[in-house]
Design a protein around this motif. Sequence first.
Motif, short mmCIF file in Angstrom:
data_model
loop_
_atom_site.label_atom_id
_atom_site.label_comp_id
_atom_site.label_asym_id
_atom_site.label_seq_id
_atom_site.Cartn_x
_atom_site.Cartn_y
_atom_site.Cartn_z
N TYR A 267 0.83 -1.20 0.00
CA TYR A 267 0.00 0.00 0.00
C TYR A 267 0.87 1.26 0.00
O TYR A 267 0.70 2.16 -0.83
CB TYR A 267 -0.91 -0.03 1.23
CG TYR A 267 -1.70 1.23 1.42
CD1 TYR A 267 -2.84 1.50 0.65
CD2 TYR A 267 -1.32 2.17 2.39
CE1 TYR A 267 -3.57 2.65 0.82
CE2 TYR A 267 -2.05 3.33 2.56
CZ TYR A 267 -3.17 3.58 1.77
OH TYR A 267 -3.87 4.73 1.95
N VAL A 268 1.84 1.28 0.92
CA VAL A 268 2.67 2.47 1.04
C VAL A 268 3.46 2.73 -0.25
O VAL A 268 3.53 3.86 -0.73
CB VAL A 268 3.65 2.34 2.24
CG1 VAL A 268 4.68 3.46 2.22
CG2 VAL A 268 2.88 2.37 3.54
N SER A 269 4.01 1.68 -0.85
CA SER A 269 4.87 1.93 -2.01
C SER A 269 4.03 2.31 -3.23
O SER A 269 4.54 2.90 -4.16
CB SER A 269 5.80 0.75 -2.30
OG SER A 269 5.11 -0.45 -2.22
N LEU A 270 2.74 1.98 -3.22
CA LEU A 270 1.87 2.43 -4.31
C LEU A 270 1.41 3.87 -4.08
O LEU A 270 1.43 4.70 -4.99
CB LEU A 270 0.64 1.53 -4.42
CG LEU A 270 0.85 0.21 -5.17
CD1 LEU A 270 -0.44 -0.59 -5.17
CD2 LEU A 270 1.32 0.48 -6.60
N PHE A 279 9.30 5.60 5.76
CA PHE A 279 8.40 4.62 6.37
C PHE A 279 9.21 3.52 7.07
O PHE A 279 8.92 3.14 8.21
CB PHE A 279 7.50 4.04 5.27
CG PHE A 279 6.59 2.93 5.74
CD1 PHE A 279 5.51 3.21 6.56
CD2 PHE A 279 6.83 1.62 5.36
CE1 PHE A 279 4.67 2.19 6.98
CE2 PHE A 279 6.01 0.60 5.78
CZ PHE A 279 4.93 0.88 6.60
N ILE A 280 10.25 3.01 6.39
CA ILE A 280 11.10 1.99 7.01
C ILE A 280 11.67 2.52 8.32
O ILE A 280 11.68 1.85 9.35
CB ILE A 280 12.24 1.58 6.07
CG1 ILE A 280 11.68 0.88 4.84
CG2 ILE A 280 13.23 0.67 6.78
CD1 ILE A 280 12.74 0.36 3.89
N GLY A 281 12.14 3.78 8.28
CA GLY A 281 12.70 4.39 9.48
C GLY A 281 11.70 4.42 10.62
O GLY A 281 12.01 4.06 11.75
N LEU A 282 10.48 4.80 10.28
CA LEU A 282 9.45 4.89 11.32
C LEU A 282 9.14 3.52 11.92
O LEU A 282 8.96 3.38 13.12
CB LEU A 282 8.17 5.51 10.73
CG LEU A 282 8.25 7.02 10.52
CD1 LEU A 282 6.98 7.52 9.84
CD2 LEU A 282 8.46 7.74 11.85
N ILE A 283 9.10 2.49 11.06
CA ILE A 283 8.80 1.15 11.56
C ILE A 283 9.91 0.70 12.52
O ILE A 283 9.65 0.11 13.58
CB ILE A 283 8.66 0.13 10.41
CG1 ILE A 283 7.49 0.51 9.52
CG2 ILE A 283 8.47 -1.27 10.96
CD1 ILE A 283 6.14 0.17 10.08
N PHE A 284 11.16 1.00 12.14
CA PHE A 284 12.28 0.65 13.03
C PHE A 284 12.08 1.29 14.41
O PHE A 284 12.20 0.64 15.44
CB PHE A 284 13.61 1.14 12.45
CG PHE A 284 14.40 0.05 11.79
CD1 PHE A 284 14.81 -1.06 12.53
CD2 PHE A 284 14.77 0.13 10.46
CE1 PHE A 284 15.54 -2.06 11.93
CE2 PHE A 284 15.51 -0.87 9.86
CZ PHE A 284 15.89 -1.96 10.59
N LEU A 285 11.76 2.59 14.38
CA LEU A 285 11.58 3.30 15.65
C LEU A 285 10.39 2.72 16.41
O LEU A 285 10.42 2.55 17.63
CB LEU A 285 11.40 4.80 15.40
CG LEU A 285 12.64 5.47 14.80
CD1 LEU A 285 12.36 6.91 14.43
CD2 LEU A 285 13.81 5.40 15.78
N LEU A 286 9.35 2.38 15.69
CA LEU A 286 8.17 1.76 16.31
C LEU A 286 8.56 0.46 17.02
O LEU A 286 8.17 0.21 18.17
CB LEU A 286 7.12 1.47 15.24
CG LEU A 286 5.86 0.74 15.72
CD1 LEU A 286 4.86 1.75 16.27
CD2 LEU A 286 5.22 -0.07 14.60
#
Lengths: 311, 287, 245
Positions: A267-270, A279-286
């Motif tokens: 979804y995000v990449s579309l 987004f990857i950065g945020l997931i890491f922090l999450l």
Amino acid sequence: MSRSGFKELAIAACLAILAGFVPLVFNNYWLSISVTAMMYIALCTSWVMFSGPTHYISLASGAFFGIGGYLVATGMSDYQMSFWLMAGISALVATILAGLIGAATLRLSGVYFVIFTLGLAEMIRNLVSWVQNNFLGSRGLYVLTDFTEAHIYWMLLVLAAAAYFLGWYINRSRLGFALRIIGNDETVARHVGINTATAKIVLFMTTGFFGALVGAVIAPRYSYIEPNQVFSPELSFMVVIMALLGGAGRLWGPIVGVIPFTLVWEYVSLQFPNQTTMFIGLIFLLIVFVLPNGIVGRLEQVAVKIRQGGH
Amino acid sequence: MDILVSGLLLAGTYALMALGLNLQYGVARIMNLANGEMLVLGALAAFWLYINAQVSPLLTVVMVGPIAFIGNWLIYRFLLVPLVKRSKNQGQLEVDSILATFGMSFFIVGIMVSIEGGFFAYKYLSETISILGSTSSLNRLAAFLLAVVIGGSLYLWLNRTRTGVAVRAVSVSTEAAGLVGIDVPKMSALAFALGGAVTSMGGSLISTFYTLDASVGVIFTMKALIIVIMGGVGDVRGTIVAAIILGIVETAVATLVDPGLTLASAYFIFLLILLFRPQGLFGRRTA
Amino acid sequence: MRYSGSALSVNGVTKRFGGLVAVDNMEFSVGEHEMVGIIGPNGSGKTTMMNMISGTFKPTSGSISMMGSRISDLPAQEITRRGVGRTFQLVRLLPSLSVLENVIAGAVFGHRKRWGREAEDHAHRMLERVGMDAMSYAPVSSLTYIDQKRVELARVLAGDPEILLLDEWLAGLNPTELETGIELIHDLRKEGRTVILVEHVMDAIRSLCDRCVVMSSGVKIAEGSPDVVLSDPEVIRAYLGDDDA
């Protein structure tokens, strides 16, 4: 303990059989997403086997995966080798490479290992480009097989199941027990008689083995391969994210992490193609701040609370 | 000779970024894998200000320092201190800080891509000059000299001032430093912020002669890490020597073999260090 | 080559950390079934000596032999497998494992290797031996300090060590716990085990040890029966300093 172990295995087997029907019911779009998900399930499961108990974050997945893809492509394109032979060779090469990396870094502290794997895919990519440009001639490679998307999916499923079964088996073995002790306290591990370096190296080699096989199996999907595009540092991070999101404490954690992540990622990449890195950065922090033990760890915490509330 | 001169000039900025990382890891005990992104941010600032406002990169360096200092202080205070507090042991903190700084690095790359997706290419002081009989460019020399000034002041500050000595004490032993009344959390924050500032300034400098893009940070992180390990954690002198070695070896490989192999040559050095001197060039084996 | 009868012999062992000589030319041996105490003021190199015997550190020079064969070049895990078991000065249990699993850890990889049911039964026996069997399935975080120490001892015993190293095993215990602790070590002595213990509790040394080695600033300054050694003026001086003596 042993009975619940078999129950877990039985559940996994049922899931694997169910997953086998996916290509028969899904359309091409969903099948393609399923192939990606299955690829990550196989990679993450083998990652968790090593990194789960030892807490050593490996970023080598991209390198092993690349070895699989590159060797299959170059072998089939330049030397008319069969796909199966090259897949086997690539697994062997990656296993040996993992053994060498392990021997150089795993005797020392975990930081050295992380650092060494951090740039590994990029470094191998540079080396391969150099060899390709100077000695083999720079051009794309063709991987032409009769495999359909469904075949690739099934092969990946077999790999994922094999990785899971091996992990399950190791967890119950002396080697698995040794790794749990190492993850707790390496000094104690040595003083109860565990050869810590060997245990870690052996497990890391299995990660290399599966990484290369997954890379080899997925290569026919792309039929045309730029030698250096298969060594993707990003893939290493994706594997770490999905495995940790699910929870590295359990062998089935990756399955819980990969499926939702692949869907959200799609979804995000579309929708936001330029924001994927952020987004990857945020997931890491999450993961670090909210889900330090992954979704599985959080679920188990909740389960314990409910059980205690019941008393 | 050409190789020695340009290797040495390159080493100046390498030393700066590695000193920054060494402060962060050696004192604040944070393995900052977003270090390369801090450098690229400094480079982006120099590029952007030069292209859009014709600000001299050498002036940007001066501005980048305090801004990066504040930014890194905030990062330490609000993102990393919670991790330090919750971790039960050094190993746990290491894993957490590695993951958190990965997150930061991706996040920063994401922001930078949205500012400038292409190369940070600009021309500044690119006249060729001759140093000791070999040709180089003025920007390389200027960057090197400024790096020496910044690195030298850092060295003097660490060795000659009360606060500097306190920072070094924390790097030797967190516990002992606490026992003699040093405010360890404050010094750690200071070291982390300062480390980030030094690295970013290195980035502004390197952008004058080296074309970067938003995603190249991880390569610099790798190189900084290799330098720190080679020089020894917490060892300023070792870091500088290691930076010179890496700068020269890389330049040699790039000139004699192939410019695409600089990372591979850094890895080769790394491997030698791991096999023969994992405690660093001047470090003592402490088991 | 037949060994000369000593279970462990330390021959001219020196350990340097950079410029600091932590252990200087140490020389002693321990007979089979003997209980030997290593005593000395803080910082005299006792724990470093223990760490070298167990393989945590390698000696800078000199050698350590067990039953006549050299062990000082071997890594820690190999020394454990040969039959040297140790406890740690600050007790080290494996936090994410249960009490029973902690003890099994000692049984599986140690001197005699056991696995599965056999290892589990053996671990239960060892826990019983130290009076902790009732806590087998408790998480280690719920244990008191003395109980943690007992579990650690059970883990070491589970490996059937030929030589047991106890590094300040009695330190940090309150008076009642101390009694339990001394009782336990007494039992080990009755079983005829070979034990080396580093200890500060002098009453324990007197009642437990056959022999004492006294270290000060890395050097052996006295050796002999506890009563004789503890009244040696040089030993008293080492403990109390010149002015007070």
